[in-house]
Design an enzyme around this catalytic site. Structure first.
Site: not given
Length: 469
Positions: A248-250, A372
């Site tokens: 995940s980019c998170s 982000h």
């Protein structure tokens, strides 16, 4: 097939999508749009199909793990369908006698969506469901490694469409293996481009001449302050960082721990399955995790045992280690650990106090991931406000497992999504989670109302009293 033939095939596909969308809109109704969205949702969530999609995703991309992908496909789709359940996307949305304005929902048309290999099922499913709910057709451009997953996903969706009598042309994917030329043609011909993945793809979408929604790069930093519960903070960080092997980019990429919290945090981190590599050992990690300036595909998004073996840590960390934190101070292009790692590896920074922690986070975000999000584990609500006011982020995630919270959660109010807009800081046109409202436009009927023209005094009186006329 040469490039010219490939582009002709893309043109034909977009023409079929446009014809199918025109019929879908002409014969559209809220119930029809809802049924089509539910059909796509059930195509993913039906347990046997979900498992097949998850197994294929891991087998073909080499990223993540099956159990977590099953969970991701289920929860992300279920959450999205919850968000959409009562959403009005057809017909009259509002009629305001005071303004004289009636708003009608209108589809955008044909959506061209570029989807990444890190989420080759959940991301396209999310885009498809949003598109159908709002009356659109959609054409997908998967990454080369995600082609087989998209083919299987569309096969399941088309089987559900056959039950409803919906046209399979409403949901298509580019033919053959992925290519930049075909993707670019799709972006140019679509009515809206939606891009999740590499920043190169995002830039190309913005340059295509088509209205575009792109999302920014992830490189999440998380601050743990002296008021945080160390056991709770560590449990949430490790659960998030290890989920689907950090695809995940998170996922947390940098842990910024204040000096007053560091000892208890480190003790809990090790007790819960983490291993801390001292700063003196960071070069070994960097040399193996990056090859010729790029992340090593043999290491990223792998299970913990393979990660440890391939980083050369088998004799240095406990066998049951789930995640690695590497002590470091460097930030910037010359310090790869300060960037996104797509693995169960996090950079670990020490901060003197909260102001120092904010400065470290600012430097990390300036290097990579601006716009982000940032995480914070604290008992002081005012510190979340300070981060929101001073740092270039669109989300401040407080006392939550970051990768579960950022894209929407059953425990917070963000819409469920796999694509995070990063605002102007990340070079994006949106600052919110990509969601259904981005797949719909409005037409306004404007009727005359009694005039509401103010006098100059009504507008300028306070200004005149302060500075004169």
């Amino acid at each position: 097939m040469n490039i010219s033939d490939e582009l002709v095939s893309v043109d034909a596909m977009l023409a079929r999508a446009r014809a199918a969308q025109a019929e879908y809109e002409r014969g559209g109704s809220q119930s029809r749009y809802d049924r089509a969205a539910l059909a796509a949702g059930w195509a993913v969530m039906q347990p046997e199909r979900n498992r097949a999609l998850a197994e294929l995703a891991v087998r073909t991309t080499g990223l993540g793990n099956v159990a977590d992908k099953i969970t991701k496909n289920h929860r992300k789709t279920l959450g999205l369908l919850r968000d959409l359940q009562d959403a009005a996307t057809h017909g009259v949305l509002s009629d305001d006698p005071q303004t004289g304005i009636i708003e009608l929902a209108r589809p955008i048309g044909v959506i061209g969506a570029v989807v990444p290999s890190t989420n080759p099922v959940a991301t396209p499913a999310n885009n498809i469901i949003n598109a159908l709910k709002c009356g659109n057709a959609i054409v997908l451009s998967p990454s080369p490694k995600g082609v087989e997953c998209c083919e299987m996903l569309l096969g399941f969706i088309h089987a559900e469409f056959d039950k409803l009598g919906e046209s399979r042309d409403l949901v298509q994917m580019l033919p053959g293996r992925g290519s930049k030329d075909k993707t670019q043609r799709m972006l140019e011909l679509a009515d809206l481009a939606v891009v999740t993945g590499s920043q190169d793809n995002v830039r190309r979408a913005y340059e295509s001449g088509t209205p575009a929604i792109g999302v920014g790069a992830g490189n999440v930093a998380v601050i743990v302050d002296e008021t945080a519960d160390p056991s709770d903070a560590v449990a949430k960080i490790i659960a998030s960082k290890t989920f689907d092997n950090a695809t995940s980019c998170s996922s947390e990429n940098a842990l910024i721990v204040m000096d007053a919290a560091y000892g208890d945090f480190a003790k809990e981190f090790v007790a819960q399955g983490g291993a801390i590599i001292p700063e003196a050992g960071q070069n070994q990690i960097v040399d193996r995790l990056w090859q010729r300036g790029h992340l090593n595909r043999d290491i990223i998004a792998t299970d913990a045992d393979l990660l440890i073996q391939r980083l050369g840590l088998s004799d240095k960390v406990p066998a049951a280690t789930r995640v690695i934190a590497v002590e470091t101070r460097g930030i910037g292009p010359e310090h790869p650990l300060s960037g996104e790692k797509l693995s169960r590896v996090a950079a670990l920074y020490r901060a003197r106090d909260f102001d120092d922690a904010m400065q470290i986070a600012q430097r990390i975000l300036t290097h990579q991931g601006a716009g982000h999000s940032i995480g914070l584990h604290t008992a002081k609500p005012e510190r979340a406000m300070a981060l929101a006011r001073d740092l270039p982020v669109c989300r401040v995630i407080v006392n939550q497992a970051h990768c579960f919270a950022t894209g929407g959660s059953f425990e917070n109010g963000l819409p469920f999504s796999l694509s995070m807009g990063c605002g102007s800081w990340g070079g994006n046109s949106i600052d919110a989670n990509l969601h259904w409202r981005h797949f719909m436009q409005r037409t306004r009927i404007v009727r005359p109302i009694p005039a509401r023209e103010p006098s100059l005094a009504q507008i300028f009186d306070s200004y005149w009293q302060e500075v004169g006329r």
